[in-house]
Design an enzyme around this catalytic site. Structure first.
Site, PDB file in Angstrom:
ATOM      1  CE  LYS A  72      45.855  24.877  45.822  1.00 42.65           C
ATOM      2  NZ  LYS A  72      45.586  26.266  45.033  1.00 42.65           N
ATOM      3  CG  ASP A 109      43.614  26.909  41.978  1.00 40.93           C
ATOM      4  OD1 ASP A 109      42.749  27.480  42.604  1.00 40.93           O
ATOM      5  OD2 ASP A 109      44.682  26.212  42.341  1.00 40.93           O
ATOM      6  N   GLY A 135      55.446  29.540  41.088  1.00 40.37           N
ATOM      7  CA  GLY A 135      55.032  28.510  41.887  1.00 40.37           C
ATOM      8  C   GLY A 135      53.695  27.965  41.554  1.00 40.37           C
ATOM      9  CB  ALA A 137      49.547  30.974  42.555  1.00 41.83           C
ATOM     10  NE  ARG A 158      62.937  34.497  46.077  1.00 43.52           N
ATOM     11  CZ  ARG A 158      62.605  34.345  47.149  1.00 43.52           C
ATOM     12  NH1 ARG A 158      62.586  35.376  48.197  1.00 43.52           N
ATOM     13  NH2 ARG A 158      61.996  33.031  47.438  1.00 43.52           N
TER      14      ARG A 158
HETATM   15  P1  NAP Z   1      54.446  29.132  46.135  1.00 43.04           P
HETATM   16  O1  NAP Z   1      54.031  27.930  45.270  1.00 43.04           O
HETATM   17  O2  NAP Z   1      54.931  28.780  47.235  1.00 43.04           O
HETATM   18  O3  NAP Z   1      55.317  30.226  45.257  1.00 43.04           O
HETATM   19  C1  NAP Z   1      55.701  31.469  45.921  1.00 43.04           C
HETATM   20  C2  NAP Z   1      56.069  32.361  44.496  1.00 43.04           C
HETATM   21  O4  NAP Z   1      56.506  33.665  45.227  1.00 43.04           O
HETATM   22  C3  NAP Z   1      57.350  32.074  44.206  1.00 43.04           C
HETATM   23  O5  NAP Z   1      57.524  32.187  42.442  1.00 43.04           O
HETATM   24  C4  NAP Z   1      58.527  32.825  44.883  1.00 43.04           C
HETATM   25  O6  NAP Z   1      59.607  32.748  44.080  1.00 43.04           O
HETATM   26  C5  NAP Z   1      57.797  34.065  45.168  1.00 43.04           C
HETATM   27  N1  NAP Z   1      58.403  34.651  46.331  1.00 43.04           N
HETATM   28  C6  NAP Z   1      58.045  34.206  47.330  1.00 43.04           C
HETATM   29  N2  NAP Z   1      58.972  35.302  48.478  1.00 43.04           N
HETATM   30  C7  NAP Z   1      59.626  36.102  47.486  1.00 43.04           C
HETATM   31  C8  NAP Z   1      60.213  37.253  47.908  1.00 43.04           C
HETATM   32  N3  NAP Z   1      60.376  37.758  48.947  1.00 43.04           N
HETATM   33  N4  NAP Z   1      60.877  37.928  46.682  1.00 43.04           N
HETATM   34  C9  NAP Z   1      60.479  37.490  45.458  1.00 43.04           C
HETATM   35  N5  NAP Z   1      59.706  36.493  45.172  1.00 43.04           N
HETATM   36  C10 NAP Z   1      59.163  35.676  46.186  1.00 43.04           C
HETATM   37  O7  NAP Z   1      53.060  29.879  46.544  1.00 43.04           O
HETATM   38  P2  NAP Z   1      51.704  29.744  45.397  1.00 43.04           P
HETATM   39  O8  NAP Z   1      50.829  28.666  45.715  1.00 43.04           O
HETATM   40  O9  NAP Z   1      52.041  29.891  43.964  1.00 43.04           O
HETATM   41  O10 NAP Z   1      50.974  31.119  45.852  1.00 43.04           O
HETATM   42  C11 NAP Z   1      51.509  32.517  45.546  1.00 43.04           C
HETATM   43  C12 NAP Z   1      50.245  33.480  46.084  1.00 43.04           C
HETATM   44  O11 NAP Z   1      49.135  33.182  45.341  1.00 43.04           O
HETATM   45  C13 NAP Z   1      49.766  33.154  47.549  1.00 43.04           C
HETATM   46  O12 NAP Z   1      49.974  34.439  48.227  1.00 43.04           O
HETATM   47  C14 NAP Z   1      48.492  32.789  47.331  1.00 43.04           C
HETATM   48  O13 NAP Z   1      47.601  33.048  48.580  1.00 43.04           O
HETATM   49  C15 NAP Z   1      48.060  33.245  46.218  1.00 43.04           C
HETATM   50  N6  NAP Z   1      47.098  32.514  45.546  1.00 43.04           N
HETATM   51  C16 NAP Z   1      45.727  32.939  45.511  1.00 43.04           C
HETATM   52  C17 NAP Z   1      44.682  32.456  44.760  1.00 43.04           C
HETATM   53  C18 NAP Z   1      43.520  32.897  44.597  1.00 43.04           C
HETATM   54  O14 NAP Z   1      42.208  32.213  44.446  1.00 43.04           O
HETATM   55  N7  NAP Z   1      43.254  34.317  44.523  1.00 43.04           N
HETATM   56  C19 NAP Z   1      45.004  30.958  44.393  1.00 43.04           C
HETATM   57  C20 NAP Z   1      46.107  30.582  44.577  1.00 43.04           C
HETATM   58  C21 NAP Z   1      47.141  31.179  45.381  1.00 43.04           C
HETATM   59  P3  NAP Z   1      60.876  31.765  44.110  1.00 43.04           P
HETATM   60  O15 NAP Z   1      60.513  30.715  43.051  1.00 43.04           O
HETATM   61  O16 NAP Z   1      62.174  32.567  43.936  1.00 43.04           O
HETATM   62  O17 NAP Z   1      60.933  31.276  45.640  1.00 43.04           O
END
Ligand code: NAP
Length: 292
Positions: A72, A109, A135, A137, A158
């Site tokens: 993205k 989004d 992140g 999302a 975190r």
């Molecule tokens: P991302 O940019 O990789 O961000 C991941 C986030 O999760 C960060 O804040 C990270 O914290 C945290 N995290 C990961 N592992 C962790 C752990 N073990 N303990 C605590 N925090 C943890 O991912 P993203 O794109 O934002 O997506 C996040 C989720 O949203 C995904 O599951 C995705 O499938 C979902 N999503 C859904 C939609 C929808 O339309 N429903 C749209 C977009 C995304 P740190 O910063 O500390 O690493």
């Protein structure tokens, strides 16, 4: 039988991985419902080849693309023009190719998230919100909430520095919104949850290899006056939403955001004005068959 001929417009998704994506099922259902001459496909595109994929799609006369992880932000840098939201977020989930061959990037989004809140009857204006995650999302969620003028948003992550960075990026957009940042390990997070009208999990904890886990481990801070939202839609419900339901909170799964951001993208490509709301219940049932 589906009619596909030379006039059929091709749209699709690029990402890695795209296997298991619900978007083709979602979009082709909506295309049939709206009687449009379009078909939607999923294209696996590896890191480092995004630019070639986008340029190639443009040359092939593809009408538009969705962009998913991990592309993205890179895609946003390749656009000739960005919508206001895509510029603020530095991320694109929807691309259109203009008749002149220009690349225009959008982000739907945040809109999918806000529209899904409204569909449940939750009006963010003046409300206290707490978002887990910092992140991509979480950025879309915070951006969408700010536009609705809540009284407060607490970003809990975190890695606190990432939450602070997100808050700084959003600060200029949020006059009148109290933006707070907390580490997930903070001792006051339980209290902050208790004092929130909306609690959102925008982390990736609770899906894939962490399916059995939850970002918040107890139901004791949730209450029946809250809306608790998990952006994750597989599994549905997540462990996080199960805890909230135990406490009597109203819950929403990420399926609603997925559906509504997808229908916003379809509007961008087709320039059709349709009301997505009435399709959501049917689409939720349709997609749950694939989630299992
Ligand atoms: P991302 O940019 O990789 O961000 C991941 C986030 O999760 C960060 O804040 C990270 O914290 C945290 N995290 C990961 N592992 C962790 C752990 N073990 N303990 C605590 N925090 C943890 O991912 P993203 O794109 O934002 O997506 C996040 C989720 O949203 C995904 O599951 C995705 O499938 C979902 N999503 C859904 C939609 C929808 O339309 N429903 C749209 C977009 C995304 P740190 O910063 O500390 O690493």
């Amino acid at each position: 039988m589906v009619k596909i001929d030379t006039s059929t417009e091709v749209i699709g998704l690029i990402g890695d991985p795209v296997e298991g994506s619900l978007s083709p099922r979602l979009q082709n259902w909506a295309i049939d419902r709206l009687d449009l001459d379009y078909r939607y496909f999923a294209f696996p595109v590896k890191k480092g080849t995004v630019e070639e994929a986008i340029v190639g799609a443009n040359s092939l006369g593809i009408k538009g693309l969705n962009v998913t992880a991990p592309h993205k932000k890179v895609a946003a840098k390749k656009m000739d023009e960005l919508s206001g939201a895509a510029k603020s977020l530095g991320a694109v989930n929807t691309i259109t190719f203009t008749d002149e061959g220009k690349l225009k990037g959008y982000n739907t989004d945040w809109k999918g998230f806000v529209n899904s809140l409204k569909l449940t009857g939750f009006e963010p204006r003046g409300k206290r919100c707490l978002v887990f995650g910092a992140g991509g999302a979480a950025a879309a969620v915070v951006f969408g909430l700010i536009r609705e003028a809540p009284s407060r948003i607490v970003i809990v992550n975190r890695t606190e520095a990432k939450a602070a960075k997100l808050a700084r990026e959003m600060e200029g957009l949020s006059p009148g919104v109290d933006l707070e940042v907390r580490p997930l390990s903070g001792t006051d997070i339980g209290k902050k949850i208790e004092r929130s009208d909306l609690v959102v999990n925008a982390t990736s904890v609770g899906t894939g290899s962490t399916e059995a886990e939850t970002i918040w481990k107890t139901d004791s801070n949730f209450n029946p006056d809250q809306l608790v939202y998990d952006l994750i839609y597989n599994p549905d419900p997540t462990e996080f939403l199960k805890l909230a339901r135990n406490a009597g909170s109203k819950t929403v799964s990420g399926l609603d955001m997925l559906i509504l951001q997808g229908l916003e993208s379809l509007k961008v490509w087709t320039e059709e004005e349709f009301n997505p709301g009435p399709m959501v219940d049917e689409l939720r049932d349709h997609l749950r068959q694939q989630v299992g």
